[in-house]
Design an enzyme around this catalytic site. Structure first.
Site, mmCIF file in Angstrom:
data_model
loop_
_atom_site.group_PDB
_atom_site.id
_atom_site.type_symbol
_atom_site.label_atom_id
_atom_site.label_comp_id
_atom_site.label_asym_id
_atom_site.label_seq_id
_atom_site.Cartn_x
_atom_site.Cartn_y
_atom_site.Cartn_z
ATOM 1 N N LYS A 184 0.842 -1.204 0.000
ATOM 2 C CA LYS A 184 0.000 0.000 0.000
ATOM 3 C C LYS A 184 0.875 1.251 0.000
ATOM 4 C CE LYS A 184 -0.214 -0.221 5.045
ATOM 5 N NZ LYS A 184 -1.025 -0.634 6.207
ATOM 6 N N TYR A 240 15.840 29.997 7.471
ATOM 7 C CA TYR A 240 14.779 30.835 8.035
ATOM 8 C C TYR A 240 14.849 30.879 9.558
ATOM 9 C CZ TYR A 240 12.631 30.326 3.413
ATOM 10 O OH TYR A 240 12.364 30.326 2.079
HETATM 11 C C1 LIG Z 1 -0.257 -1.643 6.831
HETATM 12 C C2 LIG Z 1 -0.878 -2.895 7.289
HETATM 13 C C3 LIG Z 1 -0.106 -4.052 7.472
HETATM 14 C C4 LIG Z 1 1.402 -4.069 7.411
HETATM 15 O O1 LIG Z 1 1.929 -3.598 8.621
HETATM 16 P P1 LIG Z 1 3.501 -3.583 8.916
HETATM 17 O O2 LIG Z 1 3.591 -3.152 10.325
HETATM 18 O O3 LIG Z 1 4.075 -2.562 7.974
HETATM 19 O O4 LIG Z 1 4.023 -4.938 8.659
HETATM 20 C C5 LIG Z 1 -0.773 -5.224 7.768
HETATM 21 N N1 LIG Z 1 -2.117 -5.257 7.888
HETATM 22 C C6 LIG Z 1 -2.886 -4.158 7.747
HETATM 23 C C7 LIG Z 1 -4.355 -4.277 7.906
HETATM 24 C C8 LIG Z 1 -2.296 -2.937 7.458
HETATM 25 O O5 LIG Z 1 -3.065 -1.852 7.333
#
Ligand SMILES: *Cc1c(COP(=O)(O)O)cnc(C)c1O
Length: 374
Positions: A39, A266
């Protein structure tokens, strides 16, 4: 580290060999099938290249949040099983069905939407999600028997096929995660009694997959670990046998010799304490360099480390390199594989008071990704 191509301001170099090796290693250590989570553009590494590398390393399936992310993988020619679990209110699952993407179902409404998306040709693939304490989505325990009964009815009617039951842990404490796992197992048992016993029960992401063997079940959903980063605050990736896949770097864009007392960036939150050289690094918060790391995080130039001097701006920040012979065009590594002596995403996370997930995921669209396979 190969030097940057001439004319390159900045890049995120993605080692797809590291992703494949990390999956191979995790698959062996954990011992159950892996759903590689790609994702959010593969946590900033590029979704398609991360998916291909993970599959090459032995991942059996892919996980994404949005259906659109799954569709993008299909359009790139990826045929592995995909699960998408976060849906817009009232979303239709026709596109998911068309592209053979399984949907995570967190409500009765979503269950019906899945059935509505079925074609005569093929049922819609469903993973039913039980809420076990994270307080996000998932079917509430009180609604679970009703949802399971409805799923059984829809499955018998040929509209859906329930491939899996799943949930997600809070990583709050071993006790909290044990309680959630226990609640999940009760949900699995209740579903079995109602005639629903799909082959894939899954609850663990990287942290639980590594630290809670009893949570591995039939499949683990691995995100951060496949990119070579540790989900544990107190353990680096090297202690887990993992290799960071992303190196964020740029070229020194300008150097300037300045006297004592020169204000930098800045607000002049940094002033030179003597005659010195300032080097300009052409990455800023638009590129995902956290402004909160101003004056705190370090970069590596030519094997030495320098702290950010003053504030991170939108496009650039400055480091004070003293009398070192830093020149325009020199490579600046913001973070990469700590085993090579450069700062890590974890160190940047600490400097910015966040987690390594956010450091890699927020690298901006202006930063070209280049790909290597080591
Ligand atoms: C993002 C996510 C994962 C992966 O989690 P990690 O800690 O990066 O391994 C697994 N399951 C769900 C539902 C997620 O949203």
């Amino acid at each position: 580290m190969s030097s940057l191509p001439e004319g390159t301001l900045r890049e995120a170099r993605i080692d797809v060999g590291a992703i494949a090796d990390n999956v191979r290693h995790l698959r062996r250590v954990i011992g159950v099938p892996v759903m590689a989570v790609v994702k959010a553009e593969g946590y900033g590494h590029g979704a398609v290249r991360s998916a291909l590398a993970a599959l090459a390393g032995g991942a059996e399936r892919l996980g994404v949040a949005d259906i659109a992310e799954g569709v993008a993988l299909r359009r790139a020619g990826i045929t592995a099983p995909i699960l998408a679990w976060l849906h817009a209110p009232g979303a239709s699952f026709v596109e998911a069905a068309t592209h053979d993407i399984a949907v995570g179902v967190s409500s009765m409404a979503q269950l019906r939407a899945a059935a509505d998306a079925a074609s005569a040709r093929r049922p819609v693939l469903v993973h039913l999600k039980l809420e076990t304490g994270l307080g996000r989505n998932g079917i509430a325990p009180a609604q679970w028997p009703g949802a399971v009964a409805e799923a059984v009815r829809l499955e018998r009617a040929g509209a859906i096929r329930v491939e899996g039951l799943f949930s997600h842990l809070s990583n709050t404490s071993p006790e909290d995660d044990e309680a959630a796992l226990c609640a999940f197992e009760e949900g699995v048992a209740a579903a079995r009694e109602l005639g629903l016993a799909p082959a894939l029960r899954h609850i663990a992401a990287t942290q639980a997959a590594l630290s809670m063997p009893e949570a591995r079940l039939d499949c683990v959903r691995l995100g951060i670990g496949i990119y070579g980063l540790s989900p544990f605050e107190d353990r680096g990736p090297e202690t887990l046998g993992l290799r960071p896949a992303m190196t964020l770097r740029g070229s020194v864009a300008a150097v300037r010799r300045v006297p004592k007392g020169q204000g930098v960036s800045y607000g002049y939150t940094y002033r030179t304490t003597g005659p010195t050289t300032l080097a300009l690094v052409p990455l800023g918060y638009a590129d995902g360099v956290p402004r909160a790391a101003s004056g705190r995080a370090h970069v590596a130039i030519g094997g030495a480390r320098y702290r950010i001097a003053g504030r991170v701006a939108m496009d650039q920040f400055v480091v004070d390199v003293g009398d070192d012979p830093v020149q325009v065009g020199d490579e600046v590594v913001l973070f990469g594989d700590g085993a090579r002596g450069v700062p890590t995403a974890q160190e940047w996370a600490e400097a910015a008071d966040t987690i390594n997930y956010e450091i890699v995921t927020r690298i901006g669209p202006r930063v070209p990704r280049s790909e290597v396979a080591s």
